[in-house]
Design a protein around this motif. Structure first.
Motif, PDB file in Angstrom:
ATOM      1  N   PHE B 185      24.645 125.373  77.372  1.00  0.00           N
ATOM      2  CA  PHE B 185      25.158 123.750  77.175  1.00  0.00           C
ATOM      3  C   PHE B 185      25.616 123.364  79.105  1.00  0.00           C
ATOM      4  O   PHE B 185      26.439 123.974  79.236  1.00  0.00           O
ATOM      5  CB  PHE B 185      26.246 123.539  76.329  1.00  0.00           C
ATOM      6  CG  PHE B 185      26.699 122.110  76.411  1.00  0.00           C
ATOM      7  CD1 PHE B 185      25.886 121.015  75.539  1.00  0.00           C
ATOM      8  CD2 PHE B 185      27.926 121.398  76.986  1.00  0.00           C
ATOM      9  CE1 PHE B 185      25.954 119.792  75.691  1.00  0.00           C
ATOM     10  CE2 PHE B 185      28.077 120.024  76.883  1.00  0.00           C
ATOM     11  CZ  PHE B 185      27.025 119.186  76.332  1.00  0.00           C
ATOM     12  N   GLN B 186      24.725 122.642  79.339  1.00  0.00           N
ATOM     13  CA  GLN B 186      25.073 121.925  80.661  1.00  0.00           C
ATOM     14  C   GLN B 186      24.944 120.444  80.161  1.00  0.00           C
ATOM     15  O   GLN B 186      24.334 120.052  79.391  1.00  0.00           O
ATOM     16  CB  GLN B 186      23.592 122.185  81.482  1.00  0.00           C
ATOM     17  CG  GLN B 186      23.384 123.502  81.888  1.00  0.00           C
ATOM     18  CD  GLN B 186      21.799 123.513  82.487  1.00  0.00           C
ATOM     19  OE1 GLN B 186      21.220 123.069  82.449  1.00  0.00           O
ATOM     20  NE2 GLN B 186      21.961 124.514  83.593  1.00  0.00           N
ATOM     21  N   ARG B 187      25.852 119.669  81.064  1.00  0.00           N
ATOM     22  CA  ARG B 187      26.094 118.311  81.039  1.00  0.00           C
ATOM     23  C   ARG B 187      24.701 117.451  81.561  1.00  0.00           C
ATOM     24  O   ARG B 187      24.114 116.848  81.050  1.00  0.00           O
ATOM     25  CB  ARG B 187      26.932 117.782  81.777  1.00  0.00           C
ATOM     26  CG  ARG B 187      28.315 118.047  81.371  1.00  0.00           C
ATOM     27  CD  ARG B 187      28.819 117.289  80.028  1.00  0.00           C
ATOM     28  NE  ARG B 187      28.720 116.024  80.265  1.00  0.00           N
ATOM     29  CZ  ARG B 187      29.554 114.984  80.517  1.00  0.00           C
ATOM     30  NH1 ARG B 187      30.704 115.722  80.995  1.00  0.00           N
ATOM     31  NH2 ARG B 187      29.611 113.818  80.543  1.00  0.00           N
ATOM     32  N   ARG B 188      24.121 118.273  82.682  1.00  0.00           N
ATOM     33  CA  ARG B 188      22.699 117.707  83.132  1.00  0.00           C
ATOM     34  C   ARG B 188      22.130 118.888  83.460  1.00  0.00           C
ATOM     35  O   ARG B 188      22.641 120.009  83.974  1.00  0.00           O
ATOM     36  CB  ARG B 188      23.111 116.815  84.348  1.00  0.00           C
ATOM     37  CG  ARG B 188      23.967 115.747  84.339  1.00  0.00           C
ATOM     38  CD  ARG B 188      24.293 115.244  85.664  1.00  0.00           C
ATOM     39  NE  ARG B 188      25.045 116.287  86.577  1.00  0.00           N
ATOM     40  CZ  ARG B 188      25.583 115.882  87.919  1.00  0.00           C
ATOM     41  NH1 ARG B 188      25.159 115.017  88.408  1.00  0.00           N
ATOM     42  NH2 ARG B 188      26.084 117.209  88.347  1.00  0.00           N
ATOM     43  N   THR B 189      20.796 118.581  83.915  1.00  0.00           N
ATOM     44  CA  THR B 189      20.028 119.838  84.112  1.00  0.00           C
ATOM     45  C   THR B 189      20.422 120.492  85.706  1.00  0.00           C
ATOM     46  O   THR B 189      20.702 119.755  86.559  1.00  0.00           O
ATOM     47  CB  THR B 189      18.498 119.404  84.631  1.00  0.00           C
ATOM     48  OG1 THR B 189      18.067 118.564  83.282  1.00  0.00           O
ATOM     49  CG2 THR B 189      17.490 120.429  85.015  1.00  0.00           C
ATOM     50  N   GLY B 190      20.765 121.635  85.667  1.00  0.00           N
ATOM     51  CA  GLY B 190      20.931 122.487  86.877  1.00  0.00           C
ATOM     52  C   GLY B 190      22.776 122.432  87.025  1.00  0.00           C
ATOM     53  O   GLY B 190      23.018 123.189  87.816  1.00  0.00           O
ATOM     54  N   ASP B 191      23.386 121.993  85.822  1.00  0.00           N
ATOM     55  CA  ASP B 191      24.741 122.144  86.151  1.00  0.00           C
ATOM     56  C   ASP B 191      25.219 123.426  85.688  1.00  0.00           C
ATOM     57  O   ASP B 191      24.725 124.162  84.943  1.00  0.00           O
ATOM     58  CB  ASP B 191      25.473 120.930  85.261  1.00  0.00           C
ATOM     59  CG  ASP B 191      25.794 119.745  85.772  1.00  0.00           C
ATOM     60  OD1 ASP B 191      25.931 119.584  87.139  1.00  0.00           O
ATOM     61  OD2 ASP B 191      25.802 118.531  85.129  1.00  0.00           O
ATOM     62  N   PHE B 192      26.405 123.750  86.437  1.00  0.00           N
ATOM     63  CA  PHE B 192      27.146 124.736  85.794  1.00  0.00           C
ATOM     64  C   PHE B 192      27.252 124.815  84.351  1.00  0.00           C
ATOM     65  O   PHE B 192      27.637 123.635  83.949  1.00  0.00           O
ATOM     66  CB  PHE B 192      28.621 124.999  86.540  1.00  0.00           C
ATOM     67  CG  PHE B 192      28.516 125.374  87.926  1.00  0.00           C
ATOM     68  CD1 PHE B 192      27.894 126.750  88.435  1.00  0.00           C
ATOM     69  CD2 PHE B 192      28.929 124.618  88.826  1.00  0.00           C
ATOM     70  CE1 PHE B 192      27.928 127.061  89.829  1.00  0.00           C
ATOM     71  CE2 PHE B 192      28.723 124.866  90.259  1.00  0.00           C
ATOM     72  CZ  PHE B 192      28.408 126.294  90.658  1.00  0.00           C
ATOM     73  N   HIS B 256      35.417 118.695  81.923  1.00  0.00           N
ATOM     74  CA  HIS B 256      34.000 118.877  81.016  1.00  0.00           C
ATOM     75  C   HIS B 256      34.217 118.903  79.576  1.00  0.00           C
ATOM     76  O   HIS B 256      33.282 119.200  78.777  1.00  0.00           O
ATOM     77  CB  HIS B 256      33.128 119.978  81.756  1.00  0.00           C
ATOM     78  CG  HIS B 256      32.675 119.815  83.029  1.00  0.00           C
ATOM     79  ND1 HIS B 256      31.944 118.522  83.432  1.00  0.00           N
ATOM     80  CD2 HIS B 256      32.929 120.546  84.168  1.00  0.00           C
ATOM     81  CE1 HIS B 256      31.958 118.702  84.770  1.00  0.00           C
ATOM     82  NE2 HIS B 256      32.479 119.840  85.340  1.00  0.00           N
TER      83      HIS B 256
END
Lengths: 791, 288, 159
Positions: B185-192, B256
């Motif tokens: 689960f990422q908030r956006r593509t590429g996020d931690f 988050h």
């Protein structure tokens, strides 16, 4: 626009500024370096509210390559004050560097100047401060609830100002309405966050006593005015230059302490001083925006016709009143525009601008209108639900119609023209509303959470003298200036008081000037961003630059063209009124042989003065201002239609489609208009889904990197659908209306409505807060389940 | 946001690097791809006296297929993991996980060994390493040793690596190539990652013989969830496994997501990862 | 101090730099190549993206010393004199830039992708590949238009 027939106005002309920007040849402030330039680093407060007991700069001063360390007392003669004329306004004075007390975490307390950025940052770590922490006024909960000491001594309460207004018939209309609904809405504090942070380079010439400040600003002349006040120096001794700027969106439309500090340090040290904000500083110390809480009550009849509107608006303006807007701007704008696109006859509103221990609050694209749109549109959806009516239908019943203009709003605004119902229809059409309904039915059959949302708004743009006079600001932003000069080779320089930081004004103003002067666009050079270029003006903000600078360019270009006509008429022994300008020539109407190239005529004017008629001076230059009478703004309108899907396991919301139907009057360059709309919508989607400054209990900002503060990436955006309507303003030159901010206004409302619609398959909940984080969406989903089970 | 002062070393061989580590110990950090270290330097969250850049050390970027495992050189980039056919064949979970790491430019430079040694509790490689029964090969001037994932990851940014040791390669078992699931689960593509679940199984007599359920973003280090592993073998029901995993942790909340929200995300990611693992087992090898 | 030799846009450069100097600061401050923009210095925004030996890299997340022996390409190395590269031209044609601050990083990432593509990717794939380049002005739609046009040409051999 009368005059030569337009060739470039309305055309999708490629941008003239793109060449240099694409080749890496733009010149941004961080790229500017002078011989001997020193680097500044600011030491910032970790405490939101504290007494500064002690500090020590000795160790920092002893560091290698350090030239100076300044603290509050060194710059105590300067401060930033911006006082509203509103009755009861409590002023604040922002020090350049904190003196004795800190009022937000991130406030600059010391300035280290060294040979380069690396060593400045090293030395800054050696400046030590001892604080006595005070209990901060951490936000609206504190000002509304508990008893806290005000941020500024001598204040009564926490409000910069509280204002109220009501129409005469409000009480009666509200009292006699059959129904009422009250909603309470919250918009998170967040910010513009351009990809380029702030930066400035200050020089001081001891011989002439001239300050030169290169700075990332949208408002060069206003910065000069603010610096003049803060430094106590005449404007003639200050030159402000704002070259290419990497996005502004409002956050670069205020005077900042760092700009003053660099000027003072440059004078003190006799060398240029440069500061480039780092991203962490941008989050903690550049101005914030958007934090509104509204309580809104709608009074309506059985058909859902809104009879009266009541609102209580609170905005957290942070620690200081900002120059040049004061700390009243968001609140005033929300109070004025809240009734929005609807025929609200009776209105009562109270607005309060609160002072808290947070970073000061400045402009951000849309200024209060996103929050106002969120409130009125969420209310409309509630009324629709209350009456069991379709959300679109309830809007149609209330929208201002084509025959209602000029519409005098209950808050005292005058909407000049518009196409609200048509824009709604157009958005449904271009957004494929029927297809979305079918998709939704299919999704729901599979148990998926698919929602559709809609928002309609009207946008006050290009407001000038009358509006800003009413807003109580010390400088009334009443006009913009343009200067047009033809040179001896027949090319033109257009200088403007506005600034272009992505809006394409360098191109659109060139389009206008080329049309008026009968030249090709290659023959026009547009310059801006330098206080030495034109006398005065405000800059770029409030969706006004194309209207005001566009109008000023028309006026100035026509004045120059008139001189050309006189000279040509003299040459051909014709009347100036018979001279036609176009295709690079001046010709006598009806005499095919009597024609001269503009370039040749320009050469004659400057180099062969004997060819001029008596009384005409050898100069092809004119400066004009334009104020877009009547000064209360011209009104753009739009409707947005969004569809979303929610992941029921994680609460993550994906925007599937987004359509915009916008009417900003005649478009100078539709491609640029679309770029402005899309960019605004993307920021609005950030507002809707992602963007939020999160603080700890002591009012220290936690979201200080791009991994914690989330702005939309390419994968978070859908492709956009767009349709245009073009209802001209009856007031402005060319019928132009502003449109730079519009895109950012409606997405919060439209996407919240779509999320609520998606959840409505499970149960009835009210989506009352932005951003729609996964956690909040899951909480609503759980609420919906409970509510749904209960039925 | 500029790095603090340090001394920069660019050894040209592994032996030279080990000498430097031996000499400087705790004072030194190893720079591999730099995609975690340099942001920490820029933010001045790391203040090493010595930086040892492995950029000129050859031979550490090899992917070697062994009978039961794949050995990945410490300087193999995330991008190589995404693109390498042997990884796709033997460690398809690793290939998918690589795609979640940061952005293209980050994946071009960031390395597997660097990420493992950095030991971010929400990062991809550590959790994949636990799920795929991985181990870390360490070398120092005085010798070499191998640590299993459970022993290697100790707490936030802290591992079992001694100050004079270098992570030279990472080994992942290849026996899970047909039965795995990975959900991030990422908030956006590429996020931690906020929460990652990595599930790997191997067939036993009449069902699942071995199950590994590993999670990132739930504790101070990547962890396995034995209760969920038992539930997976016993029930083969993703929902039951997910519920067990959700109840096993109380992740610390931040901007988050709160603890409660993260527990729900554990449920969601384990549900999906376990579901994928079982679906792959049932379908054969769709990604073979 | 560290001696480095780097080829930048086809030119051999040698310099003595502080070991901690970031590649972004080396390009901008030492070589005067200010087309590479610095937007966050923690690897998120992508404005500073350059190509190092043909592969996109954040120049804020590399030490200049790490580029020793490498070939670096920046936005200044894209156009052929006055003539824009096909990717730059596509950005101009499609209004794929506004303020132009993030643009150099995007152009470099797209240049890397264009060297690899065999067929025009979908708009969704383009978005996935470019998710590490933040833009605050455009809303991305017209960038995707531009990249679609550029990669279509690249895939067709028209590059």
């Amino acid at each position: 626009m009368s005059g030569p027939s337009p060739r470039l106005f309305g055309a999708r002309v490629p941008r003239v500024e793109d060449g240099r920007l694409l080749k890496g040849q733009g010149r941004f402030v961080a790229d500017v370096d002078f011989p001997g330039t020193l680097s500044a680093k600011f030491v910032r407060s970790d405490e939101a509210s504290s007494d500064i007991c002690d500090f020590d700069v000795k160790e920092a001063l002893a560091c290698e390559k350090v030239r100076a360390v300044f603290t509050g007392d060194d710059f105590a003669g300067a401060e930033i004050r911006c006082v509203s004329a509103y009755e009861g306004f409590q002023p604040s004075a922002q020090p350049i560097l904190a003196v004795g007390r800190t009022r937000y975490a991130g406030e600059a307390m010391a300035m280290v100047v060294a040979d380069d950025e690396y060593t400045a940052e090293d030395a800054a770590e050696h400046v030590t401060f001892a604080y006595r922490p005070l209990e901060p006024v951490a936000g609206l909960d504190d000002v509304l609830g508990e008893d806290r000491e005000p941020v500024h001594s001598g204040w009564v309460g926490h409000a910069f100002v509280r204002r109220s207004m009501a129409t005469d018939g409000f009480e009666e209309a509200a009292g006699s309405a059959a129904h009422r609904v009250t909603v309470e809405l919250r918009n998170a504090r967040h910010g513009a966050i351009p990809m380029e942070g702030r930066a400035c380079v200050a020089r001081y010439d001891q011989g002439s006593g001239l300050f030169e400040l290169w700075t990332t600003t949208q408002i060069p002349h206003l910065i000069r005015a603010g610096l003049s006040d803060a430094l106590g120096v005449a404007e003639s001794r200050i030159r402000v230059i704002s070259p290419d700027v990497g996005g502004g969106f409002g956050v670069k439309a205020q005077l900042y302490p760092e700009e003053v500090a660099c000027c003072l340090a440059a004078r003190e040290l006799g060398r240029p001083v440069k500061w480039v904000e780092d991203r962490r500083e941008h989050f903690i110390a550049s101005h914030h925006s958007r934090e509104h809480r509204h309580r809104v009550t709608g009074y309506f009849d059985d058909d859902g016709i809104l009879l009266a509107l009541e609102a209580d608006i609170a905005v957290d303006m942070g620690a200081y009143s900002v120059f040049p807007w004061t700390s009243t701007m968001d609140c005033g704008m929300a109070m004025g525009i809240l009734p929005g696109p609807y025929r609200v006859a009776e209105y009562s509103v109270t607005g309060t601008a609160y002072c808290t221990n947070k970073a000061p609050y400045g402009a951000y694209r849309g200024v209060a209108r996103p929050a106002a749109c969120f409130s009125i549109e969420r209310l409309m959806d509630r009324i629709a639900r209350h009456r069991g009516a379709d959300r679109t239908e309830i809007r149609r019943r209330n929208l201002i119609g084509p025959d209602d203009y000029p519409w005098h709003s209950a808050s005292g605004l005058v909407y000049d023209s518009g196409s609200l119902p048509e824009s709604l229809d157009k958005a449904l059409e271009v957004g494929g509303h029927n297809r979305l309904l079918a998709d939704q039915a299919a999704a729901r059959a599979e148990g998926r959470l698919f929602g559709i949302g809609l928002a309609v708004f009207t946008e006050q743009t290009a407001h000038t003298t009358r509006e800003f006079q009413q807003r109580g600001v010390p400088i009334v932003f009443g006009y913009e200036t343009a200067k047009v000069r033809l040179d001896a080779t027949g090319t033109a320089v257009v200088s403007a008081s506005i600034h272009d930081h992505g809006q394409g004004l360098e191109t659109t103003l060139a389009q206008i000037a080329a049309d008026r002067l009968g030249l090709s666009i290659e023959d026009i050079r547009v310059e801006y961003g330098d206080t030495d270029q034109v006398a005065y003006g405000a800059g770029t903000f409030a969706s006004r630059s194309a209207v005001l600078a566009g109008g000023a360019v028309v006026k100035a270009a026509d004045a120059v063209a008139e001189t050309l006509r006189q000279v040509a008429a003299h040459r051909f022994e014709a009347s100036p009124t018979d001279i036609v300008i176009g295709q690079g020539c001046l010709s006598v109407s009806g005499s095919p042989g009597a024609s001269i190239e503009i370039a040749e005529l320009c050469r004659l004017v400057y180099q062969r003065p004997e060819s001029l008629p008596r009384g005409v001076e050898p100069i092809l230059e004119a400066s004009r201002t334009y104020d877009a009478d009547p000064g209360t703004g011209v009104y753009t309108n739009a409707a947005h239609l969004a569809s979303v899907e929610i992941d029921p396991l994680t609460g993550k919301t994906k925007v599937l489609s987004y359509a915009i139907a916008e009417d900003c009057g005649p478009m100078i360059n539709p491609t640029i208009v679309e770029g402005q709309i899309f960019g605004g919508v993307a920021q609005g989607i950030g507002t809707a889904l992602f963007e939020e400054f999160v603080y700890d209990d002591e009012a220290r900002l936690l979201t200080t990197t791009f991994s914690d503060y989330l702005i939309p990436t390419m994968t978070d955006m859908p492709d956009f659908e767009v349709a245009h309507l073009e209802t001209p303003s009856p007031h402005t030159i060319g019928g132009l209306k502003g449109m730079g901010e519009g895109g950012a206004i409606a997405p919060g409302a439209a996407i919240a409505a779509a999320v609520e619609d998606a959840l409505s398959a499970v149960g009835d909940v009210f989506v009352d807060q932005l951003p729609l984080t996964p956690e909040r969406v899951l909480a609503w989903l759980n609420q919906a389940r409970i509510q749904g089970d209960g039925q | 946001m500029k790095p603090p002062k340090f001394r920069y070393h660019a050894p040209s061989s592994q032996a030279e690097a080990l000498d430097l580590l031996n000499a400087y110990g705790d004072e030194a950090v190893v720079l591999s791809g730099g995609q975690s270290l340099i942001p920490m330097l820029n933010l001045r969250l790391a203040r090493p006296a010595e930086v040892i850049d492995l950029g000129s050390v050859g031979g550490m970027d090899l992917i070697v297929t062994e009978p039961d495992a794949v050995s990945v050189g410490a300087r193999v980039t995330h991008r190589q993991m995404e693109a390498d056919p042997d990884i796709a064949r033997h460690l398809p979970m690793a290939r998918d996980a690589a795609g979640f790491i940061g952005f293209r430019a980050i994946r071009n430079r960031g390395t597997v060994g660097g990420s493992v040694a950095h030991a971010d509790p929400s990062a991809e490689w550590p959790v994949v390493l636990l799920a795929l029964d991985g181990s870390v090969d360490l070398r120092s001037k005085s010798g070499a040793r191998c640590l299993g994932g459970d022993d290697f990851f100790q707490t936030v940014f802290t591992t079992g690596r001694q100050a004079d040791e270098l992570v030279v390669s990472v080994r992942f078992a290849s026996r899970f190539a047909d039965n795995w699931g990975f959900s991030e689960f990422q908030r956006r593509t590429g996020d931690f990652a906020v929460v990652v679940a990595a599930v790997a199984c191997a067939a036993g007599s009449g069902g699942i013989g071995e199950a590994r359920v590993a999670l990132a973003g739930v504790a101070d280090r990547p962890v396995r969830c034995p209760e969920a592993e038992e539930a997976l073998i016993a029930t083969e029901d993703p929902q039951a496994v997910a519920e067990v995993a959700r109840d096993a942790f109380d992740p610390v909340g931040d901007s988050h997501g709160s603890t409660a929200h993260r527990k729900q995300l554990v449920y969601a990611q384990v549900l999906r990862a376990a579901g994928e693992a079982l679906a792959r087992r049932d379908k054969g090898r769709p990604d073979g | 101090m560290v001696e480095i030799a780097v080829e930048v846009n086809g030119r051999a450069e040698t310099a003595e730099v502080d070991g901690r100097m970031l590649l972004s600061d080396f390009l901008r401050g030492v070589l005067g190549l200010t087309g590479t923009h610095v937007g966050c210095e923690h690897g998120y925004c992508g404005s500073c993206t350059v190509l190092v030996d043909g592969a996109s890299a954040r120049s804020c997340l590399m030490l200049a010393a790490q580029a020793n022996g490498s070939s670096v390409r920046t936005v200044e190395g894209l156009a052929d004199g006055e003539e824009l590269s096909s990717i730059q031209q596509a950005f101009k044609d499609c209004h794929g830039l506004q303020c132009g601050f993030c643009t150099p990083g995007l152009l470099m990432t797209v240049t890397e992708i264009a060297a690899e593509v065999a067929s025009t990717p979908s708009r969704h794939q383009i978005r996935e590949q470019l998710a590490g380049n933040l833009c605050r002005c455009t809303g991305y739609h017209q960038i995707v238009d531009a990249v679609e046009q550029a990669l279509d040409q690249a895939a067709g051999g028209g590059r």
